[in-house]
Motif scaffolding. Structure first.
Motif, PDB file in Angstrom:
ATOM      1  N   ALA A   1      -1.212  -0.380   9.849  1.00  0.00           N
ATOM      2  CA  ALA A   1      -2.451  -0.590  10.618  1.00  0.00           C
ATOM      3  C   ALA A   1      -2.327  -1.801  11.545  1.00  0.00           C
ATOM      4  O   ALA A   1      -2.771  -1.762  12.702  1.00  0.00           O
ATOM      5  N   ALA A   2      -1.711  -2.887  11.062  1.00  0.00           N
ATOM      6  CA  ALA A   2      -1.552  -4.099  11.883  1.00  0.00           C
ATOM      7  C   ALA A   2      -0.669  -3.831  13.098  1.00  0.00           C
ATOM      8  O   ALA A   2      -0.960  -4.296  14.206  1.00  0.00           O
TER       9      ALA A   2
ATOM     10  N   ASN B   1       0.420  -9.457  14.197  1.00  0.00           N
ATOM     11  CA  ASN B   1      -0.769 -10.106  14.777  1.00  0.00           C
ATOM     12  C   ASN B   1      -0.399 -11.109  15.859  1.00  0.00           C
ATOM     13  O   ASN B   1      -1.216 -11.416  16.725  1.00  0.00           O
TER      14      ASN B   1
ATOM     15  N   GLU C   1       0.249   0.362   3.987  1.00  0.00           N
ATOM     16  CA  GLU C   1      -0.767   0.900   4.910  1.00  0.00           C
ATOM     17  C   GLU C   1      -1.339  -0.209   5.800  1.00  0.00           C
ATOM     18  O   GLU C   1      -1.588   0.010   6.995  1.00  0.00           O
ATOM     19  N   ALA C   2      -1.537  -1.396   5.213  1.00  0.00           N
ATOM     20  CA  ALA C   2      -2.045  -2.529   6.002  1.00  0.00           C
ATOM     21  C   ALA C   2      -1.030  -2.949   7.072  1.00  0.00           C
ATOM     22  O   ALA C   2      -1.411  -3.332   8.191  1.00  0.00           O
ATOM     23  N   MET C   3       0.256  -2.875   6.744  1.00  0.00           N
ATOM     24  CA  MET C   3       1.308  -3.195   7.719  1.00  0.00           C
ATOM     25  C   MET C   3       1.302  -2.200   8.876  1.00  0.00           C
ATOM     26  O   MET C   3       1.402  -2.581  10.054  1.00  0.00           O
TER      27      MET C   3
ATOM     28  N   LYS D   1      -2.745  -1.712  15.559  1.00  0.00           N
ATOM     29  CA  LYS D   1      -3.811  -2.507  16.179  1.00  0.00           C
ATOM     30  C   LYS D   1      -3.252  -3.406  17.280  1.00  0.00           C
ATOM     31  O   LYS D   1      -3.888  -3.610  18.314  1.00  0.00           O
TER      32      LYS D   1
ATOM     33  N   ILE E   1       2.653  -8.518   8.727  1.00  0.00           N
ATOM     34  CA  ILE E   1       1.313  -8.461   9.324  1.00  0.00           C
ATOM     35  C   ILE E   1       1.094  -9.667  10.237  1.00  0.00           C
ATOM     36  O   ILE E   1       0.581  -9.528  11.359  1.00  0.00           O
TER      37      ILE E   1
ATOM     38  N   GLU F   1      -0.876   0.205  -0.641  1.00  0.00           N
ATOM     39  CA  GLU F   1      -1.959  -0.435   0.120  1.00  0.00           C
ATOM     40  C   GLU F   1      -1.397  -1.468   1.101  1.00  0.00           C
ATOM     41  O   GLU F   1      -1.832  -1.557   2.250  1.00  0.00           O
ATOM     42  N   GLU F   2      -0.421  -2.258   0.627  1.00  0.00           N
ATOM     43  CA  GLU F   2       0.223  -3.231   1.515  1.00  0.00           C
ATOM     44  C   GLU F   2       0.909  -2.530   2.681  1.00  0.00           C
ATOM     45  O   GLU F   2       0.818  -2.961   3.829  1.00  0.00           O
TER      46      GLU F   2
ATOM     47  N   ALA G   1       4.869  -7.727   3.254  1.00  0.00           N
ATOM     48  CA  ALA G   1       3.631  -7.349   3.945  1.00  0.00           C
ATOM     49  C   ALA G   1       3.017  -8.540   4.669  1.00  0.00           C
ATOM     50  O   ALA G   1       2.659  -8.454   5.849  1.00  0.00           O
ATOM     51  N   GLU G   2       2.911  -9.652   3.968  1.00  0.00           N
ATOM     52  CA  GLU G   2       2.290 -10.859   4.522  1.00  0.00           C
ATOM     53  C   GLU G   2       2.960 -11.290   5.831  1.00  0.00           C
ATOM     54  O   GLU G   2       2.293 -11.531   6.846  1.00  0.00           O
TER      55      GLU G   2
END
Length: 339
Positions: free
Chosen positions: A110-111, A87, A106-108, A114, A83, A103-104, A79-80
């Protein structure tokens, strides 16, 4: 169009056998950077293919303008790194399991959204010719509805595959997060969802460490799945198939059975209730011992070139990951978990 500039983060076995050679074979790609905390590994590939070697992905993203990044790190970094790459404006191909938690993942997703880049997960089972053929046969309707199934993926363990052997991160829970289920089980949750064009509704599972000494990650899992359609079946992941790999799937349907990778000569066999038997030779499914072209890199590159969202998207990766996470929850609670 100029070539797609690619960086590979993590220079272990999956990079060595799949990502790096498959990028090198693709005429639309220029390999520009390799990253590994053991710098010599990155330098080895930079010497072979050109580009620069880095010991940290942060330095690489600061110094290189890349179009795409392959994330081939230990699971806890998926994930880190993904993302950070998104970015930086790069498309991302991440190895499975795509993340350690929902959760990780989902954050990926979303990134990537975005930043207007693609996120693809390396679920290569969908691209293997026997599985592609099996899906085509199922879609034809000749077998009718899938009623029950079993799908299994087992081999002797990562010590024979990882560049670090028994000292591999695969056996360290803080880096791997999960064992055979993250390595093999998630391939099969993805495959069964895709083959059946159906979602998993409920999971019951036994997940544990049966035989690998000195590790607290799972080396075996036996799961029961109920699909939304009502079809039920088993999913097995194992690192203790010491006599050799199994990567087979059998689907029992209204009008017969379809067997995938159960026979050394014919990779797909259809046996209909009227006595008809169809046998298909489609080439072996890729194994750790016998690496064949996975198709993952070409799929990723094509999606970038065509500007089309990858078929094996982050959302798809998350759905397959959720099945595995539910299996761990079932083991922990002794309950059937609904998705």
């Amino acid at each position: 169009m100029s070539k797609i500039k690619v960086a590979v983060v993590g220079c272990g076995s999956i990079s060595k056998h799949r990502h790096i050679p498959e990028y090198a074979w693709n005429a639309n790609v220029e390999l520009v950077a390799f990253v590994d905390p053991i710098l010599e590994r990155a330098e080895h590939y930079a010497q072979l293919h050109g580009g620069k070697a880095y010991s940290s992905y942060e330095d690489m993203l600061k110094n290189e303008k890349v179009d795409a990044v392959s994330v081939c790190t230990p699971n806890y970094l998926h994930a880190e790194v993904s993302i950070a790459a998104a970015n930086a404006g790069a498309h991302v191909l991440v190895e499975k399991p795509m993340a350690a938690t929902a959760e990780e993942a989902e954050a990926m997703i979303a990134a990537a959204k975005k930043n207007g880049v693609f996120l693809m997960v390396g679920h290569n089972q969908r691209l293997m010719p026997p599985h592609v053929k099996a899906k085509e046969i199922l879609a034809s309707g000749k077998l009718g509805k899938v009623l029950t199934f079993r799908t299994s993926f087992g081999h002797p363990g990562p010590e024979g595959w990882s560049v670090d052997g028994r000292e591999s991160w695969f056996f360290r829970k803080e880096e791997a997060v999960m064992g055979a289920m993250g390595d093999l089980g998630v391939h099969k949750s993805d495959l069964i969802r895709w083959l059946l064009d159906d979602e998993v509704a409920q999971v019951a599972a036994f997940v544990g460490t049966i035989h690998k000494e000195g590790t607290d990650v799972d080396d075996n899992a036996t799961c029961l799945l109920r699909m939304k359609s009502g079809a039920t079946g088993s999913l097995v992941a194992s690192w203790t198939y010491y006599k050799g790999q199994d990567n087979s799937t059998v689907l029992w349907c209204e009008n017969g059975v379809i067997k995938i990778d159960t026979d050394p000569n014919d990779q797909v066999i259809v046996e209909l209730r009227d006595g008809t038997v169809e046998r298909y030779k489609l080439g072996q499914i890729a194994t750790n011992e016998k690496q064949t072209h996975s198709g993952v890199i070409d799929e990723f590159v094509t999606s970038i070139l065509e500007g089309k969202s990858p078929r094996i998207s982050g959302e798809e990766g998350l759905r397959s990951l959720n099945v595995i996470l539910a299996a761990f929850e079932s083991e922990a609670t002794g309950k059937v978990i609904s998705l």
